[in-house]
Every structure is written in C-alpha cells, then in structure tokens.
Design an enzyme around this catalytic site. Structure first.
Site, PDB file in Angstrom:
ATOM      1  N   TYR A  55       5.827  51.398 -15.352  1.00 22.28           N
ATOM      2  CA  TYR A  55       6.249  50.368 -16.294  1.00 22.28           C
ATOM      3  C   TYR A  55       7.531  50.771 -17.031  1.00 22.28           C
ATOM      4  CZ  TYR A  55       1.367  48.910 -15.640  1.00 22.28           C
ATOM      5  OH  TYR A  55       0.151  48.542 -15.114  1.00 22.28           O
ATOM      6  N   GLY A 205      -0.830  34.540 -17.935  1.00 26.31           N
ATOM      7  CA  GLY A 205      -0.405  33.527 -18.894  1.00 26.31           C
ATOM      8  C   GLY A 205      -0.916  32.135 -18.601  1.00 26.31           C
TER       9      GLY A 205
END
Length: 328
Positions: A55, A205
C-alpha cells in the site's frame, strides 16, 4: 466493541482496512485526515488495523507506524508480504528470502518489534506454497511475527499451507456482492480453526450508497478497471441498490452498517475490515458491530444482492489470473 479470536489473540470484530489512506482509490487524503480516521476508529473500540507493504509502496506502513506507535500495546497489527512495489511497479514475489527481507523493512516502517498477523498477500504461483509458508514459520520462530495469514487463496492452498504451519487467518474479499468465499474457503477456515477476514465488506463503496456516477472516479482509481464498475454494468447494479437502501432506511442505520452487520451475522469467525477516508464513516462502521439483524432481513438481503444478481466479474482477467480463490 465485540471481540473475536484470531489465533491466540482477541481483537475487534470490525477493524480498519488502512489501504485507501495511501493507495488505490485515487488521491489519498492528507495526513491530518488519516489521523482523524485512525483516532475515530480507536475511540469506537477498533483494535484491529490492517496494512501491507504494497500500500503506497511502503507509505501506508510508515503512516500507520507513526499514528499507531503510541497505541501499539493496545492494538492488533496486521500487515502483508509477497506483493510489493519494485521500481514503481507491483510485483508478486513469494521467495523465502524476499518475504524475510520484506518483513524486516515492514517492522522498521511500522515502528514495532513484532507484527501480530502477517499475511502472504498473494501466493506466488512460481514458488511452492510450502516454501513461502516455511519462510513465514521461520519468522514466527524468530519472534518477528506472531501468526501467519493468507490472502486470496483457495481452500486447497489453505490446507497445503496449514500442513506446514497453522494458519491463523485468511483474508479475501467478501460482501453481499462477492460471495466466492462461500464456495469453500469459509468452511475450510471453520474446520481448521482459522479466522476469516473480509476485505471490501462494503463492496468498494457500492454498498455505502453514495457512489452513483462511476465516470467521476479519479483516473488512478483502481475501480475504473473493475468490470462491475464499468458504466453499463454499474447502472444495472444500481438497480439492486435502491431496495437495499430502503431496508437500511427502515432499520434507521446507514447502508454501510447494514452491509457490515450482514457480514458479521454469517459466522462468529468472520471479521470485517472496511476502509474509509471519512472519520464519521469510521465511527459508523465501528458501531455496526452492535447491530443485530433478524432472520427475515438477512434473507431479504441474501435474495436481493448475490452472485446471481450482480452484473460483472469482480476483477479484470489479468488480475484474476494472479489469485487463487474459487470462482462461481
């Protein structure tokens, strides 16, 4: 906050997936916002924080190391190896020497002497899983990690790995719209005593109810390359969302809380690690651990959004080749 078991440890049933504070969904937030998200999570009883060497190509581990160092003795810290950034490109490399070097770098970035749960982020299919797990077992023996995890693997690979060293957790995408884990991995985890950690539990989402126009996603947002988020597919998936939002409204909870409550209701060895860049969403997500859904609502959700009703695969073909999970 409800506590569940991973290996010999207990931690919060809902954790914080830290990826999008540094990576993947367009421009990451600034440090101040990231700090607010972490603080909101801690305030709500979240003790499980999940990061990875990949990440931000190390940036997220550095950030989490800085933000979580004052709380280290009170949290459960997870990170991952086997997929990192090399010369600006994502590389899958499960060779023992690479995994051990990655761990040493992660320990330094995370400002800790030991990582509570260390996952093989992807199985490198050029390296026998037994060899990669053997290297992680060496890290356990050396006291650098406390428990071993796997990410995006099949039940068969999990069993091979577990034969070398006990596997404490498997992390795979799991939500109402991604049910691949239900084919075999969830059951294998139950049988072996491994926890199951669901990433993207709010469907990247989608189940949050706020993402309507996928054409507005930033150019570097990874969802732009995912078939379910292609405009023609997403338009059809939005049709499923309206009745879903009505259920959340009737229960007076947020759509994301509904998704998380459904997930935790599937079994008591399941954890959810939603990510967010919104401190209020972090609070709401953590509070979902207290929501109990009755059998009627669970059945409604199962029938509404599942692998048969959602349009489009979860990954593009090139990514699908890299993972080992069972497919419908």
């Amino acid at each position: 906050m409800q506590q569940r078991k991973i290996g010999s440890s207990s931690t919060s049933a809902i954790g914080l997936g830290c990826m999008n504070l540094s990576h993947a969904y367009g421009s990451p937030p600034g440090r101040e916002v990231a700090e607010q998200v972490v603080r909101a999570s801690l305030d709500e009883g979240v003790t499980f924080f999940d990061t990875a060497a990949l990440y931000g190509f190390g940036a997220n581990e550095t950030l989490m190391g800085e933000l979580l160092a004052p709380h280290r003795k009170d949290i459960f810290l997870a990170s991952k190896c086997g997929m990192t950034g090399v010369d600006g490109k994502r590389v899958i490399d499960g060779r023992p020497e690479t995994l051990k070097a990655t761990c040493d770098a992660s320990l330094q970035r995370l400002r800790t002497d030991v990582i509570d749960l260390y996952y093989l982020h992807r199985w490198d299919k050029n390296v026998p899983i037994e060899d990669s797990i053997g290297a992680l077992a060496d890290l356990v023996q050396a006291g650098k990690i406390r428990a071993i995890g796997l990410s995006e693997v099949s039940a068969a690979t999990l069993r091979k790995a577990h034969a070398v060293h006990p596997i404490a957790a498997v992390q795979t995408e799991y939500s109402l719209w991604t049910r691949n884990a239900e084919i075999a991995v969830l059951q294998a985890c139950r049988e072996l005593g491994a926890a199951f950690v669901a990433f993207s539990p709010v469907a990247r989402g989608y189940l949050g109810g706020e993402l309507r126009d996928v054409t507005a996603l930033e150019p570097k947002d990874i969802r732009r390359g995912m078939p379910r988020f292609a405009p023609e597919n997403y338009a059809r998936n939005l049709e499923l969302l309206e009745p879903y939002l009505e259920i959340a409204d009737e229960l007076e909870i947020t759509p994301a809380q509904l998704a998380l409550a459904w997930l935790l209701a599937q079994d008591d060895h399941i954890f959810a690690i939603p990510g967010t860049t919104n401190p209020q969403h972090a609070r709401d997500n953590a509070q979902a651990a207290d929501i109990k859904l009755d059998a009627t609502v669970l059945a409604q959700l199962d029938e509404l959004i599942n692998q048969e009703t959602v349009v489009g695969p979860r990954y593009p073909a090139a990514t699908q080749v890299e993972i080992d999970t069972e497919e419908f």
